[in-house]
Design a protein around this motif. Structure first.
Motif, PDB file in Angstrom:
ATOM      1  N   SER A 162      21.300  47.394 -16.700  1.00 56.74           N
ATOM      2  CA  SER A 162      22.567  46.698 -16.906  1.00 56.74           C
ATOM      3  C   SER A 162      22.280  45.295 -17.432  1.00 56.74           C
ATOM      4  N   GLY A 163      23.298  44.665 -18.005  1.00 57.49           N
ATOM      5  CA  GLY A 163      23.149  43.286 -18.442  1.00 57.49           C
ATOM      6  C   GLY A 163      22.696  43.155 -19.878  1.00 57.49           C
ATOM      7  N   ARG A 164      22.697  41.922 -20.358  1.00 55.29           N
ATOM      8  CA  ARG A 164      22.391  41.652 -21.763  1.00 55.29           C
ATOM      9  C   ARG A 164      21.021  41.034 -21.956  1.00 55.29           C
ATOM     10  N   THR A 165      20.189  41.068 -20.907  1.00 54.29           N
ATOM     11  CA  THR A 165      18.883  40.420 -20.994  1.00 54.29           C
ATOM     12  C   THR A 165      17.727  41.406 -20.985  1.00 54.29           C
ATOM     13  N   PHE A 166      18.019  42.672 -21.204  1.00 51.26           N
ATOM     14  CA  PHE A 166      16.989  43.718 -21.107  1.00 51.26           C
ATOM     15  C   PHE A 166      15.795  43.406 -21.984  1.00 51.26           C
ATOM     16  N   SER A 167      16.025  42.972 -23.199  1.00 53.30           N
ATOM     17  CA  SER A 167      14.929  42.746 -24.141  1.00 53.30           C
ATOM     18  C   SER A 167      14.060  41.545 -23.766  1.00 53.30           C
ATOM     19  N   SER A 168      14.478  40.781 -22.792  1.00 55.80           N
ATOM     20  CA  SER A 168      13.665  39.648 -22.345  1.00 55.80           C
ATOM     21  C   SER A 168      12.637  40.054 -21.293  1.00 55.80           C
ATOM     22  N   TYR A 169      12.660  41.316 -20.887  1.00 58.91           N
ATOM     23  CA  TYR A 169      11.732  41.819 -19.878  1.00 58.91           C
ATOM     24  C   TYR A 169      10.759  42.824 -20.485  1.00 58.91           C
ATOM     25  N   ALA A 170       9.512  42.727 -20.092  1.00 62.85           N
ATOM     26  CA  ALA A 170       8.613  43.863 -20.250  1.00 62.85           C
ATOM     27  C   ALA A 170       8.955  44.845 -19.131  1.00 62.85           C
ATOM     28  N   MET A 171       8.584  46.101 -19.318  1.00 66.25           N
ATOM     29  CA  MET A 171       8.981  47.132 -18.377  1.00 66.25           C
ATOM     30  C   MET A 171       7.786  47.961 -17.933  1.00 66.25           C
ATOM     31  N   GLY A 172       7.928  48.552 -16.773  1.00 66.84           N
ATOM     32  CA  GLY A 172       6.873  49.421 -16.286  1.00 66.84           C
ATOM     33  C   GLY A 172       7.429  50.617 -15.533  1.00 66.84           C
ATOM     34  N   TRP A 173       6.610  51.648 -15.483  1.00 66.44           N
ATOM     35  CA  TRP A 173       6.887  52.804 -14.627  1.00 66.44           C
ATOM     36  C   TRP A 173       5.787  52.874 -13.569  1.00 66.44           C
ATOM     37  N   PHE A 174       6.198  53.074 -12.348  1.00 69.22           N
ATOM     38  CA  PHE A 174       5.297  53.283 -11.228  1.00 69.22           C
ATOM     39  C   PHE A 174       5.620  54.631 -10.607  1.00 69.22           C
ATOM     40  N   TYR A 202       9.216  58.517  -9.140  1.00 69.29           N
ATOM     41  CA  TYR A 202       8.923  57.608 -10.242  1.00 69.29           C
ATOM     42  C   TYR A 202       9.950  56.481 -10.275  1.00 69.29           C
ATOM     43  N   TYR A 203       9.443  55.269 -10.406  1.00 66.34           N
ATOM     44  CA  TYR A 203      10.273  54.070 -10.409  1.00 66.34           C
ATOM     45  C   TYR A 203      10.070  53.289 -11.702  1.00 66.34           C
ATOM     46  N   CYS A 204      11.153  52.730 -12.220  1.00 63.52           N
ATOM     47  CA  CYS A 204      11.033  51.777 -13.313  1.00 63.52           C
ATOM     48  C   CYS A 204      11.224  50.372 -12.741  1.00 63.52           C
ATOM     49  N   ALA A 205      10.678  49.394 -13.437  1.00 64.67           N
ATOM     50  CA  ALA A 205      10.733  48.026 -12.937  1.00 64.67           C
ATOM     51  C   ALA A 205      10.611  47.037 -14.081  1.00 64.67           C
ATOM     52  N   THR A 206      11.117  45.839 -13.864  1.00 65.75           N
ATOM     53  CA  THR A 206      11.060  44.792 -14.877  1.00 65.75           C
ATOM     54  C   THR A 206       9.976  43.774 -14.522  1.00 65.75           C
ATOM     55  N   THR A 207       9.439  43.145 -15.534  1.00 68.31           N
ATOM     56  CA  THR A 207       8.510  42.045 -15.316  1.00 68.31           C
ATOM     57  C   THR A 207       8.703  40.969 -16.368  1.00 68.31           C
ATOM     58  N   ARG A 208       8.520  39.724 -15.963  1.00 73.70           N
ATOM     59  CA  ARG A 208       8.537  38.610 -16.910  1.00 73.70           C
ATOM     60  C   ARG A 208       7.116  38.224 -17.306  1.00 73.70           C
ATOM     61  N   SER A 209       6.140  38.943 -16.750  1.00 70.86           N
ATOM     62  CA  SER A 209       4.749  38.642 -17.061  1.00 70.86           C
ATOM     63  C   SER A 209       4.412  39.058 -18.481  1.00 70.86           C
ATOM     64  N   TYR A 210       3.399  38.410 -19.038  1.00 72.24           N
ATOM     65  CA  TYR A 210       2.867  38.786 -20.339  1.00 72.24           C
ATOM     66  C   TYR A 210       1.511  39.454 -20.140  1.00 72.24           C
ATOM     67  N   GLY A 211       1.031  40.067 -21.187  1.00 73.01           N
ATOM     68  CA  GLY A 211      -0.235  40.778 -21.079  1.00 73.01           C
ATOM     69  C   GLY A 211      -0.012  42.209 -20.641  1.00 73.01           C
ATOM     70  N   THR A 212      -0.837  42.660 -19.681  1.00 72.69           N
ATOM     71  CA  THR A 212      -0.750  44.043 -19.208  1.00 72.69           C
ATOM     72  C   THR A 212      -0.653  44.067 -17.689  1.00 72.69           C
ATOM     73  N   PRO A 213       0.451  43.603 -17.144  1.00 70.42           N
ATOM     74  CA  PRO A 213       0.587  43.593 -15.687  1.00 70.42           C
ATOM     75  C   PRO A 213       0.603  44.998 -15.109  1.00 70.42           C
TER      76      PRO A 213
END
Length: 123
Positions: free
Chosen positions: A24-36, A93-104
């Motif tokens: 949700s929201g308009r800031t999706f593209s500001s986050y890197a994403m991950g699956w755990f 399986y979970y998705c999650a957001t991160t503001r980190s750069y690189g390969t968190p």
């Protein structure tokens, strides 16, 4: 941002599933994403990650070559295509957001989490 994961289910070994995670929201593209994923009796572990623009992807060794992460920023959605599934891929399986750069890869690098979707692979 709120995340909603879907697409899990029961599949035979060797089969495929595609998970989706809608944000949700308009800031999706500001986050890197991950699956755990978290298997029964085990700790949650990193599976795949993708950069903000979708150019860079990275994977856990256990899924490399079988899973593909992608995203559609216009649809605020990240995907996990899972092929050649094995019984050991059975997990929530979970998705999650991160503001980190690189390969968190650590859970502590990720902020918002979806509710999880169950994937069960039968032998």
């Amino acid at each position: 941002v709120q995340l909603q994961a879907s697409g899990g289910g029961l599949v035979q070994a060797g089969g495929s599933l595609r998970l989706s995670c809608a944000a949700s929201g308009r800031t999706f593209s500001s986050y890197a994403m991950g699956w755990f994923r978290q298997a029964p009796g085990k700790e949650r572990e990193f599976a795949a990650g993708i950069s903000r623009g979708g150019i860079n992807t990275y994977y856990a060794d256990s899924v490399k070559g079988r899973f593909t992460i992608s995203r559609d920023n216009a649809k605020n959605t990240v995907y996990l295509q899972m092929n050649s599934l094995k019984p050991e891929d059975t997990a929530v399986y979970y998705c999650a957001t991160t503001r980190s750069y690189g390969t968190p890869r650590s859970e502590t690098d990720f902020g918002s989490w979806g509710q999880g979707t169950q994937v069960t692979v039968s032998s």
